[in-house]
Design a protein around this motif. Structure first.
Motif, short mmCIF file in Angstrom:
data_model
loop_
_atom_site.label_atom_id
_atom_site.label_comp_id
_atom_site.label_asym_id
_atom_site.label_seq_id
_atom_site.Cartn_x
_atom_site.Cartn_y
_atom_site.Cartn_z
N UNK A 84 0.86 -1.19 0.00
CA UNK A 84 0.00 0.00 0.00
C UNK A 84 0.89 1.23 0.00
N UNK A 85 0.34 2.37 -0.39
CA UNK A 85 1.04 3.64 -0.28
C UNK A 85 0.99 4.10 1.17
N UNK A 86 1.96 4.90 1.56
CA UNK A 86 1.98 5.43 2.92
C UNK A 86 0.69 6.19 3.24
N UNK A 87 0.15 6.90 2.25
CA UNK A 87 -1.06 7.69 2.45
C UNK A 87 -2.29 6.81 2.71
N UNK A 88 -2.24 5.55 2.34
CA UNK A 88 -3.39 4.65 2.50
C UNK A 88 -3.43 3.97 3.86
N UNK A 89 -2.37 4.12 4.64
CA UNK A 89 -2.25 3.40 5.90
C UNK A 89 -3.46 3.59 6.81
N UNK A 90 -3.90 4.81 7.02
CA UNK A 90 -5.01 5.04 7.95
C UNK A 90 -6.33 4.48 7.41
N UNK A 91 -6.57 4.56 6.10
CA UNK A 91 -7.83 4.03 5.57
C UNK A 91 -7.85 2.51 5.64
N UNK A 92 -6.71 1.85 5.47
CA UNK A 92 -6.67 0.39 5.58
C UNK A 92 -6.85 -0.04 7.04
N UNK A 93 -6.26 0.70 7.96
CA UNK A 93 -6.44 0.40 9.39
C UNK A 93 -7.92 0.51 9.75
N UNK A 94 -8.59 1.53 9.24
CA UNK A 94 -10.03 1.70 9.48
C UNK A 94 -10.81 0.55 8.85
N UNK A 95 -10.47 0.15 7.63
CA UNK A 95 -11.17 -0.93 6.93
C UNK A 95 -11.05 -2.25 7.67
N UNK A 96 -9.93 -2.43 8.38
CA UNK A 96 -9.72 -3.68 9.12
C UNK A 96 -10.24 -3.59 10.54
N UNK A 97 -10.83 -2.44 10.89
CA UNK A 97 -11.41 -2.23 12.22
C UNK A 97 -10.35 -2.38 13.33
N UNK A 98 -9.16 -1.87 13.07
CA UNK A 98 -8.07 -1.93 14.04
C UNK A 98 -8.09 -0.65 14.88
N UNK A 99 -7.97 -0.82 16.18
CA UNK A 99 -7.87 0.32 17.09
C UNK A 99 -6.42 0.42 17.56
N UNK A 100 -5.86 1.61 17.51
CA UNK A 100 -4.49 1.82 17.93
C UNK A 100 -4.50 2.59 19.24
N UNK A 101 -3.87 2.01 20.25
CA UNK A 101 -3.79 2.63 21.56
C UNK A 101 -2.34 2.96 21.85
N UNK A 102 -2.11 4.14 22.38
CA UNK A 102 -0.75 4.51 22.78
C UNK A 102 -0.70 4.57 24.29
N UNK A 103 0.41 4.09 24.86
CA UNK A 103 0.54 4.07 26.34
C UNK A 103 0.58 5.47 26.92
#
Length: 103
Positions: A84-103
């Protein structure tokens, strides 16, 4: 694989399909549904996958650079070594229903 570039598959329903190595560059899959599809090493460059639903599909080695993932869902899919392109990273994360948590 076959060359199906720029083909219109809008709203189609696919089950148990094998598209290994197929070229879908610039194709339109808007709103399509796939169940148990094999898409290893497929070229999805600049493809419209918006509104698609993928269930238990294998995308290992597929090239998604420039593809549109707007409202796309991937459920139980293998996306190992996809491109994927770097610009697509956030849309693919959303499509996969991934939640990112930072400590």
């Amino acid at each position: 694989g076959a060359n199906l570039s720029r083909v219109d598959f809008r709203g189609a329903n696919f089950r148990d399909v094998h598209f290994n190595g197929t070229i879908f560059e610039g194709a339109n899959f808007n709103g399509a549904t796939f169940r148990k599809g094999n898409f290893r090493d497929v070229n999805f460059r600049d493809t419209d996958l918006s509104g698609c639903h993928f269930f238990n599909c294998d995308f290992r080695g597929a090239d998604f650079r420039g593809a549109n993932f707007y409202f796309t869902n991937f459920v139980g899919c293998n996306l190992n070594k996809t491109k994927i392109n770097k610009e697509q990273k956030s849309s693919l994360i959303t499509a996969m229903k991934i939640s990112i948590y930072e400590p």
